[in-house]
Write an enzyme that holds these catalytic residues in place. Structure first.
Site: not given
Length: 540
Positions: A43, A117, A141
């Site tokens: 990420k 996210s 997330s």
């Protein structure tokens, strides 16, 4: 997990979703280790040296100076990072649409959000680009995109995986998480990631034993004692999930309102100011998502006193919620109450996102661990539930998750306590044998009265404890070992030492190194020193 780096890079370049922000075409070969050669995605709020950590904000163009501790741990285990993935900007969102690099969607529907996210990481795994990916999970997330893409999302105990080198969202709550297709894929990754990092102020070591009240095998799971506010399709899927739970565990109903009330505090109270403190100074650039800016700058509206009031209310709710885990091993909840479309989020970007966190926001606030697991479908889309348990219950919670998914559980390793008084003490020549066999230091102790200590013959200098009328009080270390490993010590125990019961000063008796009464030679007695280390120090 089987996949090669070249194939992963090819697949990453071909997918029709904006899952990746940067591909690492010069990805090095993996080193030897348990994850040797396995490609993974990272990420893009997690640093890789030489690559900008954009956090989905194009204003951030400075290459990272160092690689995040978590990524280095995976590299040391042999895994190879192949790219940086898209996300809700600054890891603020649960939808996967708050990114100037494009909105990801669920792999099951181009009309529905991917969840965020950690959107790009989830899509990359779900599309088969990589066997696993790193995400982060502050308020859900990692778990929400796992649920929306049919994956396993592991949110470990806070601090178990170092966040050094992770762009902070809420530093006291942030967790590095994993996204995989199966629990069995998550196990070796989490094992590689788990390591105390003294340079990370939020890092915590995994205790050598499970915390008090945490069962090694989880068999009782709590569920809400009343209906939840779910979309109609989710109500049906949730009822089926509860029925499925009854096949693998005993079910007890509990009041989950303290959990839900705490979830509302994360963005509905002064607690949101932690995001403002973490990255509020980066919200002025042209590349900042307006919804992210709106949410974070709202922290300016809270006086400092309200931060402490929110923490006081959180402590009150937590003290109530903790009672759940007195009579249950874990709590089962849906990950979200529904699955919005991209159009739903566009029409109400704050409201649609907020609803997705009602069952996830409180997990880190309450210092719990969680695993999101697939649980069938709702209206033809992946439906996910989450298993939640106390801090440091990660290992038995993964076992419960494996049982849920129908995967094989690893056998429970029986343990035993072994007291050592000489060559196996920390820093002494035979201590490495205990470590090699999976031992961990349980406690430092003293022997009970009634023992004397003598030097005994053998392959190296060592003492023998002989039961009788001695003063006792000799220094020992008690080590926690897999019971099966104790047999591995036996070939190296030369007479006159053997393993037998050894009394300790707290009244307990454990297995220990002892000697026969025939070793009680007055000319070799060293009892006056009080222990082997003291004897060696006096000789030196």
């Amino acid at each position: 997990m089987s996949h090669d780096v070249r194939t992963a890079l090819k697949l990453a370049a071909e997918i029709d979703q904006p899952a990746f922000i940067t591909l690492l075409d010069d990805a090095p070969d993996g080193s030897d280790g348990p994850l040797s050669g396995i490609p993974f995605a990272v990420k893009d709020n997690i640093d890789i040296a030489g690559v900008p950590t954009t956090a989905a904000c194009p204003d951030r163009t400075e290459p990272a100076a160092r690689t995040a501790f978590a990524v280095e741990r995976l590299r040391a285990a042999g895994a190879v990072p192949i790219g940086k993935t898209n996300l809700d900007q600054f890891a603020t969102g649960l939808v996967g649409t708050r990114s100037p690099y494009g909105a990801c969607h669920s792999v099951a529907s181009a009309a529905h959000v991917s969840g965020g996210s950690s959107s790009g990481s989830a899509v990359a795994v779900a599309l088969g680009v990589v066997p696993f990916a790193l995400g982060t999970d502050t308020a859900g997330s990692g778990r929400v995109p796992a649920a929306f893409n049919g994956l396993v999302g592991v949110k470990p105990t806070r601090g178990l995986v170092s966040t050094r080198g992770v762009l902070p969202a809420c530093p006291s709550l942030d967790c590095v998480t994993t996204l995989t297709r199966a629990v069995s894929d998550a196990r070796p990754v989490l094992a590689a990631l788990t390591c105390h990092d003294p340079a990370d102020p939020y890092s915590r070591p995994m205790p050598p034993r499970l915390p008090h009240g945490v069962a090694a095998r989880m068999r009782v799971v709590a569920i809400p004692d009343r209906p939840l506010d779910l979309d109609p399709a989710y109500e049906t899927a949730w009822a089926a999930a509860v029925d499925r739970l009854k096949l693998v565990a005993h079910v007890v109903p509990v009041d989950v309102e303290p959990f839900l009330a705490a979830a509302r505090l994360l963005y509905g109270s002064a607690l949101v100011a932690e995001r403002l403190a973490a990255f509020g100074d980066q919200l002025d650039g042209p590349g900042v998502d307006p919804t992210v800016r709106q949410i974070v700058l709202a922290g300016n509206g809270f006086p400092a006193a309200e931060v402490f009031a929110a923490h006081r209310e959180l402590a009150r709710l937590r003290s109530i919620a903790e009672r759940t885990f007195v009579g249950a091993d874990a709590l089962l909840l849906p990950v979200t109450p529904g699955h919005p479309t991209l159009a739903d989020v566009a029409a109400d970007p704050v409201g649609a996102n907020a609803r997705l966190g009602v069952f996830t926001n409180m997990v880190n606030l309450f210092d719990l661990c969680a695993v999101a697991v697939p649980a069938g479908e709702a209206d033809g889309l992946p439906f996910g539930v989450q298993l939640i348990a106390p801090a440091f219950a990660d290992a038995p919670l993964l076992d419960l998750a494996a049982r849920w998914t129908g995967e094989a559980e690893p056998p429970i390793v029986e343990r035993c306590l072994l007291a050592v008084a000489g060559a196996h003490l920390t820093g002494q020549p035979a201590n490495a044998d205990l470590v090699r066999l999976g031992g961990t230091l349980h406690s430092r102790a003293r022997t009970a009265a009634g023992y004397r200590m003598y030097t005994v013959d053998g392959p190296f200098p060592r003492p023998g404890l002989v039961a009788g009328d001695g003063p006792g009080g000799f220094e020992v270390e008690v080590w926690d070992l897999p019971a099966a490993a104790v047999g591995g010590l036996l070939p190296g125990i030369a007479p006159p030492l053997h393993l037998g019961p050894l009394g300790l000063d707290d009244g307990t008796t454990v297995l220990g190194f002892v000697a026969d009464t025939g070793c009680a030679d007055p000319t070799r007695e060293i009892s006056r020193h009080g222990g082997w280390r003291a004897y060696l120090a006096d000789r030196a």
